[in-house]
Enzyme design. Structure first.
Site, PDB file in Angstrom:
ATOM      1  CB  SER A 156      -0.963  -0.042   1.188  1.00 15.73           C
ATOM      2  OG  SER A 156      -1.990   0.914   1.058  1.00 15.73           O
ATOM      3  CG  ASP A 252      -6.921  -2.479  -3.372  1.00 10.74           C
ATOM      4  OD1 ASP A 252      -7.375  -1.396  -2.981  1.00 10.74           O
ATOM      5  OD2 ASP A 252      -5.737  -2.839  -3.165  1.00 10.74           O
ATOM      6  CG  HIS A 282      -5.880  -2.142   0.292  1.00 11.98           C
ATOM      7  ND1 HIS A 282      -5.019  -1.769  -0.704  1.00 11.98           N
ATOM      8  CD2 HIS A 282      -5.395  -1.608   1.441  1.00 11.98           C
ATOM      9  CE1 HIS A 282      -4.052  -1.022  -0.184  1.00 11.98           C
ATOM     10  NE2 HIS A 282      -4.252  -0.916   1.121  1.00 11.98           N
TER      11      HIS A 282
END
Length: 310
Positions: A156, A252, A282
């Site tokens: 991320s 995501d 995610h």
């Protein structure tokens, strides 16, 4: 593909948690709500775990070194940057992830506790991540690693930082990297992409509103457009970067910007393996204790790291 059943069950658990008011929540409150490591028993075993301090000009960073049982003498090193929107996350929240990657890759893993926004906005975290890589290279003998076999990784916001570090060392000199593992990386501030429309309402853990909030903590005004070193998708030249593994999740909001970054890396002539994990959300890479279907993705990424660092 439909949502993975293990993921669906986990989302049901998340739905029982109190909602977050992004209009009023502060960064310390966000950390208090999120910086609690999830675990279902003992973490993956590695041969050695060392807590370290990285002394840099004007600041000291916490770090943790993981050495797997099959590392051998002077193993390669993967420098890992945790996710959390540049605002939350710690070396503790990603302890299991780093252990799992070390076991899968055979490489030592150095997890870096970089400074967080908004108290330390861009480029503080990028500076920390870059300088920690240089520090690791310069202290290879103390760490017991091979300074000629280095890679960076992150998930991320950490994937964003890993990508930005790879670009910075290419442009300004620094330790040579053999690979970059980018796990659902943040690469852009364009919230109009299809994956935001499909997955950003808040049903799949990460929402569009959350990403807007994180970006605002990191760079401030979103209207400024491209920020060199932050919105890595818009970097003018992506040639001459290390080989990459880019992993996205089907459900995501960040899926499409990750795909776009992988495509740009490949078009610039860099070897790239890109995949969209079907049925996943995610954060799935770090949820492997609950979502065991994530383990094959960790093993495959580890195998590619092992090959690149051989």
């Amino acid at each position: 593909m439909t949502l993975n059943p293990q993921v669906e069950a986990l989302l049901g658990m998340f739905a029982q948690m109190p909602p977050v008011d992004l209009a009023t929540i502060t960064a310390p409150e966000m950390r208090a709500a999120n910086d609690r490591p999830m675990a279902m028993g003992p973490p993956p075993e590695v041969a050695q775990v060392r807590d370290l301090s990285i002394d840099l000009p004007g600041r000291t960073l916490a770090a943790r070194l993981y050495v797997p049982a099959d590392a051998g003498e002077n193993p390669p090193l993967l420098v890992y940057y945790h996710g959390g929107g540049w605002v939350v996350g710690t070396i503790d929240t990603h302890d299991g992830t780093c252990r799992a990657i070390a076991r899968a890759s055979g490489a030592a893993v150095l997890s870096v506790g970089y400074r967080l926004a908004p108290e330390a906005p861009f480029p503080a975290s990028l500076d920390d991540c870059h300088d920690a890589l240089v520090w690791a290279h310069d202290h290879a003998a103390d760490l017991g690693i091979d300074a000629t076999r280095l890679a960076v990784a992150g998930d991320s916001a950490g994937g964003n930082l890993a990508a930005a570090v790879a670009i910075r060392v290419r442009d300004h000199g620094g330790p040579a990297l053999r690979h970059q593992l980018l796990i659902y990386p943040v690469t852009d501030t364009d919230f109009t992409r299809a994956s935001y429309g499909e997955n950003g309402a808040g049903n799949y853990f990460l929402s569009t509103a959350m990403m807007e909030w994180f970006w605002q903590q990191y760079i401030g005004d979103l209207a400024q457009g491209h920020v060199d070193g932050a919105t890595v998708l818009h970097t003018g030249d992506l040639a001459g970067l290390p080989s990459a593994t880019v992993i996205m999740a089907e459900y995501d909001p960040l899926r499409d910007e990750g795909v776009a970054y992988a495509e740009r890396l490949s078009a610039a002539g860099n070897p790239v393996h890109a995949e969209v994990a079907p049925g996943m959300i995610h954060g799935f890479f770090s949820m492997f204790e609950f979502v065991t279907d994530a383990l094959p993705h960790i093993d495959a990424a580890g195998a590619r790291l092992r090959a690149a660092l051989a």
